[in-house]
Write a protein that holds these residues in place. Structure first.
Motif, PDB file in Angstrom:
ATOM      1  N   SER A   9       2.307   5.687   1.384  1.00  0.00           N
ATOM      2  CA  SER A   9       1.739   5.384   1.886  1.00  0.00           C
ATOM      3  C   SER A   9       1.765   4.467   2.441  1.00  0.00           C
ATOM      4  O   SER A   9       2.292   3.670   3.380  1.00  0.00           O
ATOM      5  N   ILE A  10       3.143   3.784   1.883  1.00  0.00           N
ATOM      6  CA  ILE A  10       4.350   2.053   2.569  1.00  0.00           C
ATOM      7  C   ILE A  10       5.127   3.196   3.984  1.00  0.00           C
ATOM      8  O   ILE A  10       5.027   2.097   5.030  1.00  0.00           O
ATOM      9  N   ASP A  11       5.531   4.684   4.158  1.00  0.00           N
ATOM     10  CA  ASP A  11       5.984   4.988   5.510  1.00  0.00           C
ATOM     11  C   ASP A  11       4.907   4.782   6.051  1.00  0.00           C
ATOM     12  O   ASP A  11       5.253   4.347   7.193  1.00  0.00           O
ATOM     13  N   GLY A  18       4.962  -5.714  12.909  1.00  0.00           N
ATOM     14  CA  GLY A  18       3.891  -6.886  11.725  1.00  0.00           C
ATOM     15  C   GLY A  18       3.485  -8.052  12.408  1.00  0.00           C
ATOM     16  O   GLY A  18       1.938  -7.979  12.352  1.00  0.00           O
ATOM     17  N   GLU A  19       3.549  -7.426  13.989  1.00  0.00           N
ATOM     18  CA  GLU A  19       2.817  -8.126  15.122  1.00  0.00           C
ATOM     19  C   GLU A  19       1.909  -7.933  15.221  1.00  0.00           C
ATOM     20  O   GLU A  19       0.813  -8.656  15.132  1.00  0.00           O
ATOM     21  N   THR A  20       1.597  -6.443  15.012  1.00  0.00           N
ATOM     22  CA  THR A  20       0.380  -5.341  15.272  1.00  0.00           C
ATOM     23  C   THR A  20      -0.249  -6.079  13.837  1.00  0.00           C
ATOM     24  O   THR A  20      -1.448  -6.683  14.021  1.00  0.00           O
ATOM     25  N   ALA A  61      -6.646  -6.296   0.291  1.00  0.00           N
ATOM     26  CA  ALA A  61      -6.304  -4.956  -0.512  1.00  0.00           C
ATOM     27  C   ALA A  61      -4.944  -4.507   1.115  1.00  0.00           C
ATOM     28  O   ALA A  61      -3.799  -4.534   0.464  1.00  0.00           O
ATOM     29  N   MET A  62      -5.467  -4.792   2.030  1.00  0.00           N
ATOM     30  CA  MET A  62      -4.044  -4.628   3.169  1.00  0.00           C
ATOM     31  C   MET A  62      -3.356  -5.754   3.823  1.00  0.00           C
ATOM     32  O   MET A  62      -2.047  -5.359   3.556  1.00  0.00           O
ATOM     33  N   ASP A  63      -3.484  -6.863   3.217  1.00  0.00           N
ATOM     34  CA  ASP A  63      -2.368  -7.901   2.953  1.00  0.00           C
ATOM     35  C   ASP A  63      -1.331  -7.534   1.850  1.00  0.00           C
ATOM     36  O   ASP A  63       0.323  -7.612   2.054  1.00  0.00           O
ATOM     37  N   LEU A  64      -1.761  -7.388   0.617  1.00  0.00           N
ATOM     38  CA  LEU A  64      -1.204  -6.328  -0.903  1.00  0.00           C
ATOM     39  C   LEU A  64      -0.391  -5.706  -0.095  1.00  0.00           C
ATOM     40  O   LEU A  64       0.511  -5.478  -0.645  1.00  0.00           O
ATOM     41  N   LEU A  66       1.092  -4.661   2.616  1.00  0.00           N
ATOM     42  CA  LEU A  66       1.481  -5.130   3.694  1.00  0.00           C
ATOM     43  C   LEU A  66       2.830  -6.078   2.748  1.00  0.00           C
ATOM     44  O   LEU A  66       4.114  -5.749   3.320  1.00  0.00           O
ATOM     45  N   ARG A  67       3.033  -6.763   1.806  1.00  0.00           N
ATOM     46  CA  ARG A  67       3.858  -7.286   1.381  1.00  0.00           C
ATOM     47  C   ARG A  67       4.616  -7.351   0.821  1.00  0.00           C
ATOM     48  O   ARG A  67       5.899  -6.997   0.392  1.00  0.00           O
TER      49      ARG A  67
END
Lengths: 144, 69
Positions: A9-11, A18-20, A61-64, A66-67
């Motif tokens: 999932s992280i891949d 990060g810009e997108t 959820a997307m934010d977490l 990505l972090r």
């Protein structure tokens, strides 16, 4: 989800920059209250609130996620811009409120004005806001 | 602050995105530094200097204001 599943999932997340993601996340976070406000004016407040919760939860959820990835979404420039924005908001509400409320209180003492309960509530809210800033400032200063 | 980041980056043949990834910031941050719209923290300045195997002074050109501050 097992460890391989989490890794894949992280891949997937790391395919884009990060810009997108930063632009997409900002869009999601701004869309949530916009949908709520528009729905409220259209007479669908409950549905709008439900939509707000769903969109906001999706953004969170997307934010977490990505972090947890190696995508750089927030860096020192972001932090500096955020600090500037916070300073600007505080100055506008803190400084603006000071001018407005001190003027209203002065007018009340002079007998030209009488504060309504709603204005009194706003004054208390403004005082709490400014005092909160003062408490935070003192706490940070004691550690600096 | 004036800097030689675009020149050094071109010399290394890397993009803004690649440099950003190497020093853990966003591409916009590198772009803002190159356009002299953002002064990096001391930590990031050293990160960039280490990446290019240079000193901070090799990359960033400090110019005192007219009043000497």
């Amino acid at each position: 989800m097992n460890r391989d599943g989490a890794r894949s999932s992280i891949d997937v997340l790391e395919r884009y920059s990060g810009e997108t993601y930063g632009r997409a996340l900002l869009g999601v976070y701004l869309a949530a209250p916009t949908v709520w406000l528009v729905s409220m004016y259209a007479g669908h407040a409950a549905a709008g609130f439900a939509a707000f919760l769903v969109i906001f939860a999706f953004g969170l959820a997307m934010d977490l996620a990505l972090r947890r990835s190696s995508v750089v979404l927030y860096d020192e420039r972001y932090e500096r811009i955020s600090r500037k924005a916070s300073d600007a908001v505080f100055n506008v509400y803190g400084g603006g409120g000071f001018v407005v409320f001190v003027s209203l209180i002065a007018l009340e003492f002079l007998g030209y004005y009488e504060m309504t309960p709603r204005v009194e509530t706003l004054f208390l809210a403004w005082s709490a806001f400014v005092l909160s800033w003062g408490v935070c400032y003192t706490a940070f200063k004691s550690r600096a | 602050m004036k800097n030689r980041l675009p020149e050094l980056r071109e010399r290394e043949g890397i993009s803004q995105a690649e440099l950003a990834e190497a020093v853990d910031v966003t591409r916009q941050t590198i772009n803002s530094i190159e356009r002299e719209r953002y002064d990096p923290s001391l930590e990031l300045a050293f990160e960039l200097a280490t990446y290019f195997d240079a000193t901070v002074e090799d990359i960033f050109l400090y110019e005192a204001d007219e009043d000497g501050v």
